[in-house]
Design a protein around this motif. Sequence first.
Motif, PDB file in Angstrom:
ATOM      1  N   TYR A  14      49.295  38.766  35.277  1.00 27.89           N
ATOM      2  CA  TYR A  14      49.852  37.889  36.542  1.00 27.89           C
ATOM      3  C   TYR A  14      48.639  36.692  36.726  1.00 27.89           C
ATOM      4  CZ  TYR A  14      52.799  42.073  36.235  1.00 27.89           C
ATOM      5  OH  TYR A  14      53.550  43.350  35.594  1.00 27.89           O
ATOM      6  N   ASP A  15      49.692  36.006  36.944  1.00 25.18           N
ATOM      7  CA  ASP A  15      48.901  34.581  37.191  1.00 25.18           C
ATOM      8  C   ASP A  15      48.252  35.480  39.420  1.00 25.18           C
ATOM      9  OD1 ASP A  15      48.746  33.577  35.245  1.00 25.18           O
ATOM     10  OD2 ASP A  15      50.733  32.256  35.673  1.00 25.18           O
ATOM     11  N   SER A  16      48.656  35.660  39.370  1.00 21.32           N
ATOM     12  CA  SER A  16      48.507  36.290  41.242  1.00 21.32           C
ATOM     13  C   SER A  16      49.376  37.719  41.366  1.00 21.32           C
ATOM     14  CB  SER A  16      49.270  35.419  42.438  1.00 21.32           C
ATOM     15  OG  SER A  16      50.631  35.063  42.494  1.00 21.32           O
ATOM     16  N   LEU A  69      45.366  41.464  37.222  1.00 24.14           N
ATOM     17  CA  LEU A  69      45.790  39.886  36.969  1.00 24.14           C
ATOM     18  C   LEU A  69      45.308  39.406  35.601  1.00 24.14           C
ATOM     19  CD1 LEU A  69      42.882  39.219  40.084  1.00 24.14           C
ATOM     20  CD2 LEU A  69      45.527  38.062  39.397  1.00 24.14           C
ATOM     21  N   SER A 108      44.910  35.253  43.147  1.00 27.97           N
ATOM     22  CA  SER A 108      45.280  34.445  42.283  1.00 27.97           C
ATOM     23  C   SER A 108      43.825  33.899  41.355  1.00 27.97           C
ATOM     24  CB  SER A 108      46.161  32.830  43.232  1.00 27.97           C
ATOM     25  OG  SER A 108      46.483  33.200  43.926  1.00 27.97           O
ATOM     26  N   LYS A 109      44.152  33.697  39.776  1.00 23.47           N
ATOM     27  CA  LYS A 109      43.554  33.452  39.091  1.00 23.47           C
ATOM     28  C   LYS A 109      43.147  32.742  38.505  1.00 23.47           C
ATOM     29  CE  LYS A 109      46.358  34.805  35.128  1.00 23.47           C
ATOM     30  NZ  LYS A 109      45.738  35.879  33.727  1.00 23.47           N
ATOM     31  N   HIS A 110      42.843  31.018  38.029  1.00 21.86           N
ATOM     32  CA  HIS A 110      42.584  30.058  37.928  1.00 21.86           C
ATOM     33  C   HIS A 110      41.635  29.234  36.873  1.00 21.86           C
ATOM     34  CE1 HIS A 110      44.639  29.260  41.647  1.00 21.86           C
ATOM     35  NE2 HIS A 110      43.104  30.346  42.728  1.00 21.86           N
ATOM     36  N   TYR A 111      41.820  29.016  35.886  1.00 19.31           N
ATOM     37  CA  TYR A 111      41.122  28.717  34.464  1.00 19.31           C
ATOM     38  C   TYR A 111      40.831  27.656  34.816  1.00 19.31           C
ATOM     39  CZ  TYR A 111      40.464  27.320  29.965  1.00 19.31           C
ATOM     40  OH  TYR A 111      39.373  26.955  28.511  1.00 19.31           O
ATOM     41  N   ASN A 136      38.518  32.105  33.958  1.00 19.07           N
ATOM     42  CA  ASN A 136      38.672  32.615  34.973  1.00 19.07           C
ATOM     43  C   ASN A 136      38.611  33.140  36.448  1.00 19.07           C
ATOM     44  OD1 ASN A 136      41.427  32.208  33.725  1.00 19.07           O
ATOM     45  ND2 ASN A 136      41.762  34.039  33.271  1.00 19.07           N
TER      46      ASN A 136
END
Length: 109
Positions: A12-14, A9, A24-27, A42
């Motif tokens: 990659y974003d997911s 992660l 999935s990572k979310h800022y 994140n």
Amino acid sequence: MINYIIKALQTYDSILVSGLGTFSKHYVSAKFEGNMLIPPQNEVTLDHSTANDDEMGFTNFICRERQCLMTQANDLINTWVEELLNALKNNKSVSYDEFGTFSLNEKGK
């Protein structure tokens, strides 16, 4: 396996972990909570729907990291997922330092 998920992660974003779902990572922007400033970070979420995700991406990532065969990487992932799911059935939640806690919802997912 958590260390591999964290490392993947970072690039990659997911990622899809077969048999478990998509991480999935979310800022999240910096914010104030009372008088404290919480730095940007994140957050990671797990989604059980995996329709459009690359099923071999995480396996390939493990292969590169461990310098092993696809079958060996797949076995490592499957064993970890099975152990996690069994632990959840018995304990209802499983925590990992520096990552978070897995728990079952009311539907047993």
